[in-house]
Design an enzyme around this catalytic site. Structure first.
Site, mmCIF file in Angstrom:
data_model
loop_
_atom_site.group_PDB
_atom_site.id
_atom_site.type_symbol
_atom_site.label_atom_id
_atom_site.label_comp_id
_atom_site.label_asym_id
_atom_site.label_seq_id
_atom_site.Cartn_x
_atom_site.Cartn_y
_atom_site.Cartn_z
ATOM 1 N N ARG A 1 -4.298 -12.094 -2.734
ATOM 2 C CA ARG A 1 -4.532 -11.466 -1.423
ATOM 3 C C ARG A 1 -5.943 -10.875 -1.368
ATOM 4 O O ARG A 1 -6.598 -10.892 -0.319
ATOM 5 C CB ARG A 1 -3.464 -10.403 -1.140
ATOM 6 C CG ARG A 1 -3.509 -9.896 0.291
ATOM 7 C CD ARG A 1 -2.312 -9.037 0.635
ATOM 8 N NE ARG A 1 -2.261 -7.825 -0.174
ATOM 9 C CZ ARG A 1 -1.233 -6.971 -0.174
ATOM 10 N NH1 ARG A 1 -0.171 -7.225 0.578
ATOM 11 N NH2 ARG A 1 -1.265 -5.900 -0.928
ATOM 12 N N LYS B 1 -6.633 -6.795 3.664
ATOM 13 C CA LYS B 1 -6.595 -5.384 3.264
ATOM 14 C C LYS B 1 -8.019 -4.823 3.236
ATOM 15 O O LYS B 1 -8.572 -4.489 2.183
ATOM 16 C CB LYS B 1 -5.890 -5.258 1.913
ATOM 17 C CG LYS B 1 -5.108 -3.960 1.795
ATOM 18 C CD LYS B 1 -4.072 -4.053 0.706
ATOM 19 C CE LYS B 1 -3.578 -2.707 0.271
ATOM 20 N NZ LYS B 1 -3.003 -1.859 1.314
HETATM 21 N N1 PLP Z 1 0.985 -3.024 5.497
HETATM 22 C C1 PLP Z 1 -0.114 -2.281 5.293
HETATM 23 C C2 PLP Z 1 -0.998 -1.999 6.443
HETATM 24 C C3 PLP Z 1 -0.395 -1.800 4.003
HETATM 25 O O1 PLP Z 1 -1.470 -1.048 3.780
HETATM 26 C C4 PLP Z 1 0.488 -2.097 2.958
HETATM 27 C C5 PLP Z 1 0.210 -1.629 1.603
HETATM 28 O O2 PLP Z 1 -0.270 -2.327 0.766
HETATM 29 C C6 PLP Z 1 1.620 -2.873 3.220
HETATM 30 C C7 PLP Z 1 1.832 -3.313 4.503
HETATM 31 C C8 PLP Z 1 2.568 -3.229 2.143
HETATM 32 O O3 PLP Z 1 2.048 -4.251 1.351
HETATM 33 P P1 PLP Z 1 2.502 -4.422 -0.159
HETATM 34 O O4 PLP Z 1 3.965 -4.582 -0.144
HETATM 35 O O5 PLP Z 1 1.803 -5.656 -0.606
HETATM 36 O O6 PLP Z 1 2.070 -3.208 -0.870
HETATM 37 C C1 COI Z 2 0.052 0.436 -0.842
HETATM 38 O O1 COI Z 2 1.223 0.467 -0.496
HETATM 39 O O2 COI Z 2 -0.290 0.125 -1.990
HETATM 40 C C2 COI Z 2 -1.018 0.725 0.085
HETATM 41 O O3 COI Z 2 -2.118 0.333 -0.180
HETATM 42 C C3 COI Z 2 -0.733 1.503 1.277
HETATM 43 C C4 COI Z 2 -1.667 2.642 1.422
HETATM 44 C C5 COI Z 2 -1.521 3.163 2.809
HETATM 45 C C6 COI Z 2 -1.436 3.708 0.396
#
Ligand code: PLP
Ligand code: COI
Length: 341
Positions: A82, A184
């Site tokens: 990602r 991200k």
């Molecule tokens: N959506 C946003 C905007 C995020 O910042 C995050 C955190 O990483 C997620 C979703 C969840 O993603 P993940 O499950 O890969 O941590």
């Molecule tokens: C995560 O879940 O790792 C994120 O990056 C979300 C962040 C808002 C702390």
């Protein structure tokens, strides 16, 4: 090995500097090998791409101690990939998956004393990030980049652990069609500070963002994707090209189907249908699964049937299964767990 003197079970989600981190530099078209350093500060040009035009992206993943004392990471290859997608969209050099995983292994091994013990409720949060470090003044990609990866021990992202949250529908948008919502990028979070400050002052934990084009579909929150449970106990999760492809959500879809035998619909979800769901949750690395009990919108409030006291039964089962897999108590699908030590 002697652990650090930390009250693990009282940790929240805040930055605690640990002993070592990884740093690598990109210059003249290539990455150096990178190395471990004890220096937690960054020195860059005053005109660095990250400072002038926000040329930066990051990742977030967690490292766990399992019952048998191993230290493992959950699907870090997905974060590496990602981050490459984010880099491509921001015209930054991709961090090779090999370097990303090596940085993870080296930082975790060097900071083993900071990895929270099994059963403590805390985990080691890993923050890889990439930014334009070389100078720009016209709007252009930076000539040099830095990749860093640090670790910090964390507890629950939301105060109160897994108590149902109150959230509100934001009047602001998170991501435009054809914009950067699916990567991200730091800029997605900078612009969310104003609406989250507004939500916090109004007594809410998070914002629910709607799609910017029509404001009729549910997107995600500032830091997590949504999960909805239908009255028949099956799962629905929003599909959109402008939300972050959460690794937790994609994992949970598989867990729901293969471990719990649920049907899962991944499709656009209108805000109108939210009132008909029996459970609502947020999912992400930091959030794990956090239940939502109430959603306030312009003109009303949706009280989720699972209530404000505890997480509903389907999300509870999903959370237990996911964390069981992450902590090594339940057998993981092939390739999900990287044993670091
Ligand atoms: N959506 C946003 C905007 C995020 O910042 C995050 C955190 O990483 C997620 C979703 C969840 O993603 P993940 O499950 O890969 O941590
Ligand atoms: C995560 O879940 O790792 C994120 O990056 C979300 C962040 C808002 C702390």
């Amino acid at each position: 090995m002697e652990k650090k003197d930390v009250n693990w079970s009282s940790l929240g989600f805040s930055y605690i500097p640990v002993d070592y981190r990884f740093v690598a530099h990109w210059k003249d078209g290539k990455w150096d090998e990178g190395h471990i350093t004890s220096d937690s500060t960054v020195t860059i040009s005053e005109s660095a791409g990250v400072l002038q035009y926000a040329q930066t992206c990051f990742e977030g993943l967690k490292v766990y101690t399992t019952k048998d004392g191993s230290i493992v990471a959950f699907r870090p290859d997905m974060n590496a990939r990602r981050m490459q997608d984010s880099a491509e969209r921001l015209i930054m050099p991709k961090v090779p998956e090999e370097m990303f995983l090596r940085a993870l292994d080296e930082v975790v091994k060097a900071n083993a004393a900071w990895v929270p013990p099994y059963g403590s409720g805390a985990t080691l949060y890993i923050r890889p990030f990439l930014f334009g470090s070389g100078p720009v003044i016209g709007v252009a990609p930076a000539p040099e980049y830095e990749f860093r990866l640090f670790a910090t021990p964390v507890g629950p992202y939301f105060k109160g652990g897994i108590k149902p949250l109150r959230i509100m529908v934001s009047d602001y948008d998170r991501a435009a069609p054809h914009g950067t919502g699916h990567i991200k990028a730091g800029l997605n979070y900078a612009m969310s500070l104003y609406p989250i400050e507004h939500a916090h002052k109004a007594g809410f934990s998070e914002n629910m963002y709607l799609d910017a084009a029509t404001r009729t579909y549910v997107e995600e929150t500032g830091g997590a994707n949504f999960l909805f449970v239908k009255k028949d106990g099956n799962l629905v999760t929003p599909k959109s090209g402008t939300i972050l492809p959460s690794i937790t959500r994609r994992s949970l879809v598989q867990v729901a189907k293969d471990y719990l035998g649920l049907d899962v619909e991944e499709r656009p979800v209108t805000f109108d249908e939210v009132k008909d769901f029996s459970e609502v949750g947020l999912c992400g690395t930091a959030a794990v699964i956090s239940p939502v009990g109430s959603i306030t919108f312009n003109g009303g409030e949706i009280r989720v049937p699972s209530g404000m006291d505890e997480m509903g039964p389907v999300l509870t089962k999903l959370r237990e299964t996911l964390t069981g897999i992450q902590m090594g108590d339940i057998k993981a699908p092939e390739g999900w767990i990287r044993k670091i030590m």
